[in-house]
Scaffold this motif. Structure first.
Motif, PDB file in Angstrom:
ATOM      1  N   ASP A 104       6.809   0.683   6.383  1.00 52.31           N
ATOM      2  CA  ASP A 104       8.098   1.338   6.224  1.00 52.31           C
ATOM      3  C   ASP A 104       7.806   2.822   6.059  1.00 52.31           C
ATOM      4  N   ASN A 105       7.925   3.559   7.134  1.00 53.89           N
ATOM      5  CA  ASN A 105       7.558   4.978   7.088  1.00 53.89           C
ATOM      6  C   ASN A 105       8.498   5.790   6.186  1.00 53.89           C
ATOM      7  N   ALA A 106       9.729   5.327   6.041  1.00 51.56           N
ATOM      8  CA  ALA A 106      10.665   6.038   5.157  1.00 51.56           C
ATOM      9  C   ALA A 106      10.241   5.911   3.695  1.00 51.56           C
ATOM     10  N   ARG A 107       9.549   4.826   3.365  1.00 48.41           N
ATOM     11  CA  ARG A 107       9.091   4.592   1.997  1.00 48.41           C
ATOM     12  C   ARG A 107       7.611   4.863   1.818  1.00 48.41           C
ATOM     13  N   ASN A 108       6.955   5.335   2.890  1.00 49.61           N
ATOM     14  CA  ASN A 108       5.517   5.627   2.828  1.00 49.61           C
ATOM     15  C   ASN A 108       4.715   4.430   2.328  1.00 49.61           C
ATOM     16  N   THR A 109       5.031   3.260   2.840  1.00 49.72           N
ATOM     17  CA  THR A 109       4.396   2.043   2.350  1.00 49.72           C
ATOM     18  C   THR A 109       4.042   1.117   3.511  1.00 49.72           C
ATOM     19  N   ALA A 110       2.870   0.510   3.397  1.00 43.60           N
ATOM     20  CA  ALA A 110       2.453  -0.543   4.316  1.00 43.60           C
ATOM     21  C   ALA A 110       2.367  -1.853   3.541  1.00 43.60           C
ATOM     22  N   PHE A 111       2.509  -2.954   4.269  1.00 43.67           N
ATOM     23  CA  PHE A 111       2.531  -4.263   3.640  1.00 43.67           C
ATOM     24  C   PHE A 111       1.624  -5.231   4.390  1.00 43.67           C
ATOM     25  N   CYS A 142       0.862  -1.179   0.000  1.00 43.67           N
ATOM     26  CA  CYS A 142       0.000   0.000   0.000  1.00 43.67           C
ATOM     27  C   CYS A 142       0.898   1.229   0.000  1.00 43.67           C
ATOM     28  N   ALA A 143       0.993   1.888  -1.131  1.00 45.37           N
ATOM     29  CA  ALA A 143       1.837   3.070  -1.260  1.00 45.37           C
ATOM     30  C   ALA A 143       1.013   4.310  -0.966  1.00 45.37           C
TER      31      ALA A 143
END
Length: 121
Positions: A72-79, A21-22
């Motif tokens: 990964d908050n640095a990549r603005n992504t949830a998995f 999820c970006a």
């Protein structure tokens, strides 16, 4: 915040998928993130949630031990890592962001477009 879910597909029972999820827009790290799923004629169902820091998670009982939510908050992504999938996991999976959190869909103000997961032999 705008959300874009991806990673769905067709998988055999017992297989694995990893959903992503970006996020873009407002600060991703300030939101609780959740994954929900829906099948036709049924209400949207909470699957997993993670707090803003990533050190607190909660799950639907039927996916505990099989699914893992992370961010990964640095990549603005949830998995959402999904293992040992079965037919009951089939559905459209949505990621969502909330300032409140929890398991209730109405707590989540921002939603991605959904990605189809089909578990079938």
């Amino acid at each position: 915040v705008q959300l874009q879910a991806s990673g769905g597909g067709l998988v055999q029972p017992g297989g694995s998928l990893r959903l992503s999820c970006a996020a873009s827009g407002r600060t991703f790290s300030s939101y609780v993130m959740g994954w929900f799923r829906q099948v036709p004629a049924k209400e949207r169902e909470f699957v997993a949630g993670i707090n803003w820091k990533g050190d607190g998670t909660w799950y639907l009982d039927s996916v505990k031990g099989r699914f893992t939510i992370s961010r990964d908050n640095a990549r603005n992504t949830a998995f959402l890592q999904m293992n040992r999938l079965n037919a009951e996991d089939t559905g459209v999976y949505y990621c969502a962001a909330s300032e409140i959190g929890g398991r209730v869909s109405t707590n989540y103000a921002y939603w991605g477009q959904g990605t189809q997961v089909t578990v079938s032999s």
